[in-house]
Design a protein around this motif. Structure first.
Motif, short mmCIF file in Angstrom:
data_model
loop_
_atom_site.label_atom_id
_atom_site.label_comp_id
_atom_site.label_asym_id
_atom_site.label_seq_id
_atom_site.Cartn_x
_atom_site.Cartn_y
_atom_site.Cartn_z
N LEU A 161 6.30 6.85 -1.52
CA LEU A 161 5.48 5.98 -0.65
C LEU A 161 4.97 4.75 -1.39
O LEU A 161 4.35 4.86 -2.45
CB LEU A 161 4.30 6.79 -0.11
N LYS A 162 5.21 3.61 -0.80
CA LYS A 162 4.87 2.34 -1.43
C LYS A 162 4.06 1.48 -0.46
O LYS A 162 4.54 1.14 0.62
CB LYS A 162 6.15 1.61 -1.83
N LEU A 163 2.82 1.17 -0.84
CA LEU A 163 2.01 0.23 -0.07
C LEU A 163 2.01 -1.11 -0.79
O LEU A 163 2.01 -1.17 -2.02
CB LEU A 163 0.57 0.74 0.08
N ASN A 213 -3.45 -3.21 2.89
CA ASN A 213 -2.49 -2.49 2.06
C ASN A 213 -1.43 -1.94 3.02
O ASN A 213 -1.63 -0.90 3.66
CB ASN A 213 -3.17 -1.36 1.30
N LEU A 272 1.97 -0.51 4.73
CA LEU A 272 3.14 0.37 4.63
C LEU A 272 4.37 -0.34 5.19
O LEU A 272 5.42 -0.39 4.57
CB LEU A 272 2.89 1.66 5.40
N HIS A 284 -0.94 0.40 7.96
CA HIS A 284 -1.59 0.12 6.68
C HIS A 284 -2.53 1.25 6.28
O HIS A 284 -2.94 2.08 7.11
CB HIS A 284 -2.36 -1.20 6.75
N ASP A 285 -2.84 1.27 4.99
CA ASP A 285 -3.86 2.19 4.44
C ASP A 285 -3.57 3.65 4.80
O ASP A 285 -4.44 4.35 5.31
CB ASP A 285 -5.26 1.77 4.92
N VAL A 286 -2.35 4.09 4.51
CA VAL A 286 -1.97 5.47 4.77
C VAL A 286 -1.54 6.14 3.47
O VAL A 286 -1.07 5.49 2.54
CB VAL A 286 -0.82 5.58 5.80
N ASN A 287 -1.71 7.47 3.42
CA ASN A 287 -1.14 8.27 2.35
C ASN A 287 0.03 9.07 2.92
O ASN A 287 0.37 8.95 4.09
CB ASN A 287 -2.20 9.18 1.71
N ARG A 288 0.63 9.92 2.10
CA ARG A 288 1.81 10.67 2.57
C ARG A 288 1.47 11.56 3.76
O ARG A 288 2.23 11.66 4.72
CB ARG A 288 2.39 11.52 1.44
N LYS A 347 -0.94 11.21 6.04
CA LYS A 347 -1.13 10.40 7.24
C LYS A 347 0.20 9.87 7.76
O LYS A 347 0.42 9.78 8.97
CB LYS A 347 -2.09 9.23 6.94
N LEU A 348 1.09 9.53 6.83
CA LEU A 348 2.38 9.00 7.24
C LEU A 348 3.17 10.06 8.02
O LEU A 348 3.77 9.76 9.05
CB LEU A 348 3.18 8.55 6.02
#
Length: 295
Positions: free
Chosen positions: A171-173, A188, A190, A223-227, A229-230
């Motif tokens: 995961l890359k923001l 940030n 995604l 935006h502003d997500v982690n794995r 949340k994704l």
């Protein structure tokens, strides 16, 4: 009587394009339609064939294939007085979805012969025209990883799923500045998509509020997500239920300029190219498309 030129890609839809074309010929012959068929032989050939058809005075230039064939054909029909027709027989057929054009040959030909002409918008990304959706970030990372897996996989679908998995794990923001005519936002990011249509990636409803004829781009920014949340977000993207979520910014605009760190390649109607910084802008009333009659 209208004259139709069919630009056909026989290998679209994993080879189903050839079967589809034969069925289309049977239907058109039975109806006594004045048509000519030109078959593509290499990438980019549909653009040249469509240009020949425009110059030859055909009334309706018909893309028989998937979204790639549609894009190539439309490149020669845009900004002319000719009509673009669509007989969708590709893998994703994303452009046909908001137009309401089905993949079943009889139904699609019924619209081709008896539908109405609809004037729709197109878009531009750093000077490159697109007809559906362009974007950057996660979706481009998925396409890049998919290409890595294709030589090792028996099917493109398997390669795509593995590409998605690798993109999630890596995961890359990107710290991104997006400048609209009425102001600037920083997130940030995604991924971001700007477009005329509604779907990309073979059925992901990323721009569910898009109107192809309103003179505006729809822009969706995740935006502003982690794995975690994704993973919960992806099913909502597929169904178009992500608008209004805290991690989604959704705007309508005539243009947006993007700068991000690290830089990202962009995709334009599924084709990857050099990317950010990039400006996406709308091209109003650029194309006439044969579509179902609206009540």
């Amino acid at each position: 009587m209208e004259r139709y030129c069919l630009i056909a890609n026989p290998i679209s839809g994993s080879g189903n394009g050839k079967i589809y074309l034969e069925r289309a010929k049977q239907i058109l012959d039975a109806k006594g339609v004045d048509y000519t068929i030109k078959v593509t032989e290499y990438p980019g050939h549909a653009t040249a064939l469509a240009k020949e058809a425009v110059d030859a005075g055909f009334d309706v230039i018909v893309a028989v294939g998937g979204d790639g064939t549609l894009r190539e054909t439309a490149m020669s029909v845009i900004h002319t007085d000719r009509v673009l027709g669509l007989l969708p027989c590709g893998t994703g057929n994303d452009y046909a979805r908001p137009l309401g054009i089905p993949t079943e040959p009889e139904a699609a030909i019924h619209i081709l012969l008896g539908g109405e002409n609809r004037v729709v918008d197109a878009g531009e990304a750093n000077g490159t025209v697109f007809f559906n959706i362009a974007g950057f970030g996660f979706d481009v990372d998925v396409l890049d990883y998919t290409e890595q897996f294709k030589p090792k996989c028996k099917s493109g679908e398997t390669a795509y799923r593995l590409g998605c998995l690798k993109a999630v794990l890596g995961l890359k923001l990107r710290r991104t500045t997006l400048t609209f005519p009425d102001g600037t936002i920083e997130r940030n990011v995604l991924m971001a998509a700007a477009g005329i249509g509604t779907h990309f990636g073979g059925g992901m409803n990323v721009l569910p509020e898009s109107d192809m004829s309103d003179g505006l781009l729809d822009v969706c920014i995740a935006h502003d997500v982690n794995r975690l949340k994704l993973l919960s977000l992806l099913p909502k993207f597929i169904k178009g239920r992500h608008v209004g979520l805290p991690v989604i910014t959704y705007r309508k605009t005539t243009e947006v300029s993007v700068v991000c760190d690290p830089v990202s390649r962009i995709e334009v109607d599924g084709e990857r190219m050099d990317g950010t910084p990039v400006t996406f802008r709308v091209l109003p009333k650029a194309l006439t498309v044969r579509a179902p009659k609206q009540n």
